[in-house]
Write a protein that holds these residues in place. Structure first.
Motif, PDB file in Angstrom:
ATOM      1  N   ASP A 161      47.156  38.665  35.893  1.00  0.00           N
ATOM      2  CA  ASP A 161      48.401  38.576  35.118  1.00  0.00           C
ATOM      3  C   ASP A 161      48.548  39.726  34.131  1.00  0.00           C
ATOM      4  O   ASP A 161      49.576  40.379  34.047  1.00  0.00           O
ATOM      5  CB  ASP A 161      48.435  37.266  34.318  1.00  0.00           C
ATOM      6  N   ALA A 162      47.460  39.952  33.394  1.00  0.00           N
ATOM      7  CA  ALA A 162      47.561  40.902  32.304  1.00  0.00           C
ATOM      8  C   ALA A 162      47.544  42.327  32.806  1.00  0.00           C
ATOM      9  O   ALA A 162      48.117  43.208  32.181  1.00  0.00           O
ATOM     10  CB  ALA A 162      46.434  40.678  31.313  1.00  0.00           C
TER      11      ALA A 162
ATOM     12  N   LEU B  25      49.143  43.339  35.236  1.00  0.00           N
ATOM     13  CA  LEU B  25      50.546  43.604  35.531  1.00  0.00           C
ATOM     14  C   LEU B  25      51.254  44.057  34.264  1.00  0.00           C
ATOM     15  O   LEU B  25      52.078  44.954  34.284  1.00  0.00           O
ATOM     16  CB  LEU B  25      51.178  42.328  36.076  1.00  0.00           C
ATOM     17  N   GLN B  26      50.893  43.386  33.170  1.00  0.00           N
ATOM     18  CA  GLN B  26      51.545  43.715  31.909  1.00  0.00           C
ATOM     19  C   GLN B  26      51.293  45.169  31.516  1.00  0.00           C
ATOM     20  O   GLN B  26      52.141  45.791  30.901  1.00  0.00           O
ATOM     21  CB  GLN B  26      51.053  42.767  30.821  1.00  0.00           C
TER      22      GLN B  26
ATOM     23  N   PHE C  58      42.985  46.582  25.958  1.00  0.00           N
ATOM     24  CA  PHE C  58      42.680  45.171  25.764  1.00  0.00           C
ATOM     25  C   PHE C  58      43.044  44.360  26.995  1.00  0.00           C
ATOM     26  O   PHE C  58      42.279  43.536  27.474  1.00  0.00           O
ATOM     27  CB  PHE C  58      43.461  44.606  24.572  1.00  0.00           C
ATOM     28  N   PHE C  59      44.260  44.614  27.482  1.00  0.00           N
ATOM     29  CA  PHE C  59      44.732  43.835  28.632  1.00  0.00           C
ATOM     30  C   PHE C  59      43.813  44.036  29.834  1.00  0.00           C
ATOM     31  O   PHE C  59      43.414  43.077  30.499  1.00  0.00           O
ATOM     32  CB  PHE C  59      46.165  44.229  28.996  1.00  0.00           C
TER      33      PHE C  59
ATOM     34  N   SER D 218      41.632  37.565  36.010  1.00  0.00           N
ATOM     35  CA  SER D 218      43.023  37.196  36.266  1.00  0.00           C
ATOM     36  C   SER D 218      43.868  38.459  36.301  1.00  0.00           C
ATOM     37  O   SER D 218      43.647  39.373  35.501  1.00  0.00           O
ATOM     38  CB  SER D 218      43.518  36.260  35.161  1.00  0.00           C
TER      39      SER D 218
ATOM     40  N   PHE E  33      40.416  42.268  29.168  1.00  0.00           N
ATOM     41  CA  PHE E  33      40.458  40.812  29.262  1.00  0.00           C
ATOM     42  C   PHE E  33      40.668  40.378  30.689  1.00  0.00           C
ATOM     43  O   PHE E  33      40.083  39.399  31.148  1.00  0.00           O
ATOM     44  CB  PHE E  33      41.564  40.245  28.375  1.00  0.00           C
ATOM     45  N   SER E  34      41.523  41.102  31.426  1.00  0.00           N
ATOM     46  CA  SER E  34      41.788  40.603  32.763  1.00  0.00           C
ATOM     47  C   SER E  34      40.605  40.873  33.671  1.00  0.00           C
ATOM     48  O   SER E  34      40.373  40.116  34.610  1.00  0.00           O
ATOM     49  CB  SER E  34      43.107  41.122  33.302  1.00  0.00           C
TER      50      SER E  34
END
Lengths: 97, 488
Positions: free
Chosen positions: A54-55, A57-58, A42-43, A52, A46-47
């Protein structure tokens, strides 16, 4: 793009249902890992679509923590297995409400 | 940029001190030979490190609230105060573990090291200001707690408690991450400030994604503070773990979780009306359920530790009541509740730990006739039980009263009624132990080894705030009011 979203949803549902119905501890642990992995998808998805970082990295942090959780889970199953010689919750869980 | 990073490092000193202490403990532990039994230095190093961390938290009190490390962490007095509470909770449980015979002599240093690690997670959680640090805080807290719960690895119950904790924790972590990923998908950011800005102008379709995502996101925090749909692990883990670990679990992760819940509630759910209503409805339902189920289940328990576990679940219900009013007064009453809960819990667990260690279990009957054998301890335990159930003039009463005041001020009459009825129910099981101590004959006359002079003195000192907070509460409340949340 949508197909990946459905794939991730499917994997997540697989993991969630697995944790609820599986009858041995190793499989439950595997299902938990499956849930965490699908969230990584998902991350990433979406990124990519939002552009972006950010995600993304997560994702790394999630992978690391999932590994730590898996390691500690396995070690606990080992500890219990040494005592009881079984890895099935039905034999192990002595408490009940 | 690097210069600013270094300048901000001073705000992160408490965490760094705790991490350094943890490493120090691990190194020191490895220098002991196998046959050396007394690891006093480890214990002193831990306490010293925690003391330094507490001092550095206090030193940061004067710094103005700010975000740092590229908005990932926040510095404000609310977070600082919760850090201070967590440090004191850790100190108390480390001392308890040092005394305890439930934990193997050669595992005591591990307890210190892991407890410090959990503390770092808690500190991170209480000052988290984006989704990544929040998640890292929750997981640092959880992963190390699993190991703590299974501390007595040769005991079936303890190993099982740890395993249950891992499985529940894994599932809730998955749900929480699912929530976070969809919040990111809908809003395109993980920074709290930007999420807040984005929430101001979300429309119908996005709300339909956001509301379930936030519900799932709540699973992670709800699991850490053990509120109702996610409370099942808590009694088993509390009963299975050694008592110092239980004391630790009812202090540090709870404070951290409440701090995170407060921050999330105040950051996200004050801007959008629909989201605000949903969140408050969710919290009200959960608070009412938590209070009721915690109290009703506590009645039938045989083990005192398990009873305290259920009672701590119901206390969390009270705290959530204070959070859901989302006002400064609510925040103040939550902080006061946490402070008084800290001291009551320390005293209760201290006495229970010493008694249960002597007899090998912690059933209610073990407390029979304690009043005639150790009058001071019996009086203090009675006092704490009264305070936990909320009888004036003790601190528990003032804490509950403040919560009632803010809840009624917001006109949530049904919730206030729920809380009041539950206080009455809780009297039953708290006073059961008092009745046994005073009116029953003692089972045996063997001395309880733990109740030496030093321990009795320490327990007495810890219980002083229980009384003082009940009498001089105004001053503390004014002080707790200084614990402002900084929402940029």
């Amino acid at each position: 793009m949508m197909i990946y979203y459905y794939l991730a949803c499917f994997i997540f549902a697989l993991g969630l249902v697995g944790t609820l119905i599986k009858k041995d501890l190793i499989s439950i642990l595997l299902c938990i890992e499956l849930m965490l992995t699908s969230v990584n998808l998902f991350f990433a998805l979406f990124s990519k679509s939002l552009g972006s970082a950010d995600a993304q990295l997560q994702v790394f942090f999630t992978i690391i923590i999932a590994a730590a959780e898996g390691a500690i889970g396995i070690s606990m199953i080992m500890a219990l297995f040494r005592k009881i010689k079984s890895a099935y919750p039905d034999d192990i869980l002595i408490y009940s409400e | 940029m690097p210069v600013q990073y270094l300048a901000n490092l001073s705000l992160y000193v408490p965490e760094l001190v705790v991490v350094a202490t943890m490493m120090g403990v691990l190194f020191l532990e490895s220098t002991y030979r196998e046959n050396e039994k007394n690891h006093h230095f480890v214990f002193f190093l831990t306490l010293f490190g925690l003391l330094v961390a507490a001092v550095s938290v206090v030193a940061n009190f004067t710094v103005l609230p700010t975000e740092f490390f590229t908005h990932s962490l926040i510095h404000d007095s609310f977070g600082n105060l919760s850090k201070l509470l967590m440090i004191f909770g850790t100190m108390a449980s480390v001392y308890l573990s040092y005394q305890s015979r439930e934990i193997d002599q050669d595992l005591k240093s591990e307890f210190s090291a892991i407890a410090l690690g959990v503390l770092v997670g808690g500190m991170l959680l209480s000052s988290a200001h984006n989704m990544l640090t929040l998640y890292l805080g929750v997981e640092t807290l959880s992963v190390l707690s699993y190991a703590l719960a299974a501390m007595r690895k040769n005991d079936e119950k303890s190993a099982e408690a740890g395993l249950k904790y891992v499985l529940y924790g894994g599932v809730t972590a998955g749900l929480m991450l699912f929530g976070i990923s969809h919040i990111f998908g809908a809003l395109g950011t993980i920074q709290f400030t930007e999420i807040k800005l984005a929430l101001e102008k979300v429309d119908g379709a996005k709300l339909a994604i956001l509301i379930p995502s936030f519900l799932l996101f709540f699973a992670g925090i709800g699991y850490k503070i053990a509120c109702v749909p996610f409370h099942m692990w808590s009694p088993d883990v509390y009963e299975g773990s050694p008592t110092p670990v239980t004391a630790f679990f009812s202090l540090v992760p709870k404070v951290a979780g409440v701090a995170a819940l407060v921050r999330v509630t105040f950051s996200f759910f004050t801007v959008n009306v629909l989201l605000n209503h949903t969140w408050i409805a969710l919290l009200s339902t959960i608070a009412a359920l938590t209070l009721t189920i915690g109290n009703v289940t506590a009645i039938g328990q045989r083990s005192v530790k398990r009873m305290l576990a259920f009672s701590s679940i119901s206390h969390v219900g009270m705290i959530i009541l204070g959070v859901l009013v989302t006002s400064d007064e609510g925040l103040r009453s939550v902080m006061f509740y946490l402070i008084s809960y800290l001291f009551m819990t320390i005293v209760a667990f201290y006495i229970v730990a010493l008694v249960s260690e002597q007899y090998g279990n912690d059933y209610f009957e073990r407390f029979n006739g304690l009043a005639s054998r150790y009058p001071l301890m019996a009086i203090l335990l009675t006092m704490v039980m009264f305070s936990l159930s909320g009888v004036p003039p003790l601190s528990g009463f003032v804490a509950k009263f403040n919560i009632f005041a803010v809840v009624i001020e917001k006109r949530y009459y049904v919730l206030a009624l729920f809380a009041a009825l539950n206080s009455v129910v809780s009297l039953y099981y708290y006073l059961k132990i008092v009745r046994l101590m005073i009116f029953k004959e003692a089972e045996s006359s063997e001395e309880i080894r733990g109740f030496g002079f030093v321990n009795q003195a320490l327990i007495s000192i810890c219980s002083v705030p229980v009384v003082l907070l009940g009498i001089y509460w105004e001053r503390v409340l004014m002080w707790a009011q200084g614990a402002k949340l900084f929402v940029p």
